[in-house]
Design an enzyme around this catalytic site. Structure first.
Site, PDB file in Angstrom:
ATOM      1  N   HIS A   1      54.630  30.550  20.027  1.00  0.00           N
ATOM      2  CA  HIS A   1      53.917  30.811  21.275  1.00  0.00           C
ATOM      3  C   HIS A   1      54.238  32.231  21.749  1.00  0.00           C
ATOM      4  CE1 HIS A   1      53.340  30.657  25.674  1.00  0.00           C
ATOM      5  NE2 HIS A   1      52.287  29.957  25.331  1.00  0.00           N
TER       6      HIS A   1
ATOM      7  N   ASP B   1      46.030  25.891  27.851  1.00  0.00           N
ATOM      8  CA  ASP B   1      47.006  26.885  28.306  1.00  0.00           C
ATOM      9  C   ASP B   1      47.327  26.685  29.791  1.00  0.00           C
ATOM     10  OD1 ASP B   1      48.845  28.786  27.670  1.00  0.00           O
ATOM     11  OD2 ASP B   1      47.426  30.416  27.348  1.00  0.00           O
TER      12      ASP B   1
HETATM   13 MN    MN Z   1      50.395  29.508  26.435  1.00  0.00          MN
END
Ligand code: MN
Length: 338
Positions: free
Chosen positions: A175, A301
């Site tokens: 990430h 997200d």
């Molecule tokens: Mn993210």
């Protein structure tokens, strides 16, 4: 079909308090990217206040947001930069605490949440051990919030993390993080260090380092997941193949060795991508075209990019309903063994 979102962020209050302390104690020059990101999100703006409230919550507020957007399940993990900004021993013990806490939150709502373990690459042996422990307790893999104080996982000292992931048959999610001190200079003056571009440059670089270092030749069953439709790399596959082969032939760099497959082949064998932050039809269709529908998974997200209308983009993609189910559900269930 249910909608599963595969790159959703969480950070407990203790971690946020520690980030605040780092911002106060460390000099400006220590990690400009960390200061840029968390200096903002721990600041007074409405955007920051709303994010900080949402990112800590693993209860009613998050569930209400998921209900409002039709998300049945989130795959949750400790947000960037995770425990990777701390010294090794602090990072190791914080990873245990965070994982225990995340497991507890997931167990309170096992129908709605799955999660990945935070690990501390500062101590690869401890990271591998924590991954084993966390998976035994129900987490589905590990997150690495990209570089660890300027260090990358292609360093062979970190390979026991990959070895553990392969043996456990769980993925590692790489990430984004802001670029490290050595890289961030030219990004900062125009605010390009974060999600707008710096994340993709830094994380794409990280993944490429892993590929060309031969990690997947050494661990052929290893599964790596990246967000943001592959951090731009699917668009580069032709050039990556051409140039990597050319550099190997020329023996131009000591650190560039022949690989068993083309660079692009690892994207069809070992790497999966999510659509986090990239709710844009042409880009999603391109990723599906070059990687295959089995390789692309939906992600929101949350709470960084919490735009409820964006779910429509995947709902309305011109693909078959069977493929839509792969994007939203089948692929993530298979890759993370949910
Ligand atoms: Mn993210």
């Amino acid at each position: 079909m249910i909608r599963i979102a595969a790159e959703e962020a969480w950070a407990p209050a203790e971690i946020l308090a520690r980030y605040k302390k780092l911002l106060q104690e460390k000099p400006e020059s220590w990690d400009p990217g960390f200061r840029s990101l968390w200096g903002f999100f721990l600041g007074p703006t409405e955007r920051a206040t709303s994010l900080v409230a949402r990112i800590q919550d693993m209860g009613e507020r998050r569930l209400a947001d998921m209900d409002a957007t039709g998300i049945a399940r989130q795959l949750v993990f400790l947000s960037s930069p995770g425990v990777q900004v701390f010294d090794a021993s602090t990072a190791v013990s914080l990873s245990w605490e965070c994982n225990d806490q995340l497991i507890e939150k997931i167990n309170a709502n096992p129908e709605r949440f799955s999660g990945l373990a935070a690990i501390a690459p500062q101590n690869p042996a401890a990271a591998a051990k924590e991954l084993q422990r966390a998976v035994k307790l129900g987490l589905k893999g590990a997150v690495v919030n990209s570089h660890t104080q300027g260090e990358y996982l292609d360093d062979p000292k970190c390979w026991e993390i990959f070895e553990a992931a392969q043996a456990l048959d769980v993925p590692i999610y790489i990430h984004p993080n802001t670029p490290p001190r050595e890289m961030i200079g030219p990004f900062l003056p125009r605010g390009l260090d974060g999600a707008i571009y710096g994340f993709a440059v830094e994380t794409g670089l990280h993944l490429l380092r892993i590929v060309v270092a031969g990690v997947f030749d050494r661990f052929p069953k290893l599964r790596v997941v990246v967000g943001h439709l592959g951090e731009g790399l699917p668009f580069w596959l032709f050039r990556l193949d051409f140039m990597h082969a050319s550099m190997v032939r020329a023996q131009r760099y000591a650190g560039v060795k022949p690989l068993k497959m083309k660079v692009s082949d690892y994207f069809k064998e070992n790497i999966w991508v999510t659509t986090s932050g990239m709710q844009w039809q042409p880009a999603i269709l391109f990723a599906i075209e070059v990687l295959g529908i089995e390789r692309v998974m939906y992600a929101m997200d949350y709470p960084y990019q919490f735009v409820p209308e964006e779910v429509k983009v995947t709902d309305e993609l011109p693909i078959s309903e069977a493929d839509r189910k792969k994007l939203y559900q089948d692929n993530v269930e298979r890759v993370f063994r949910l």
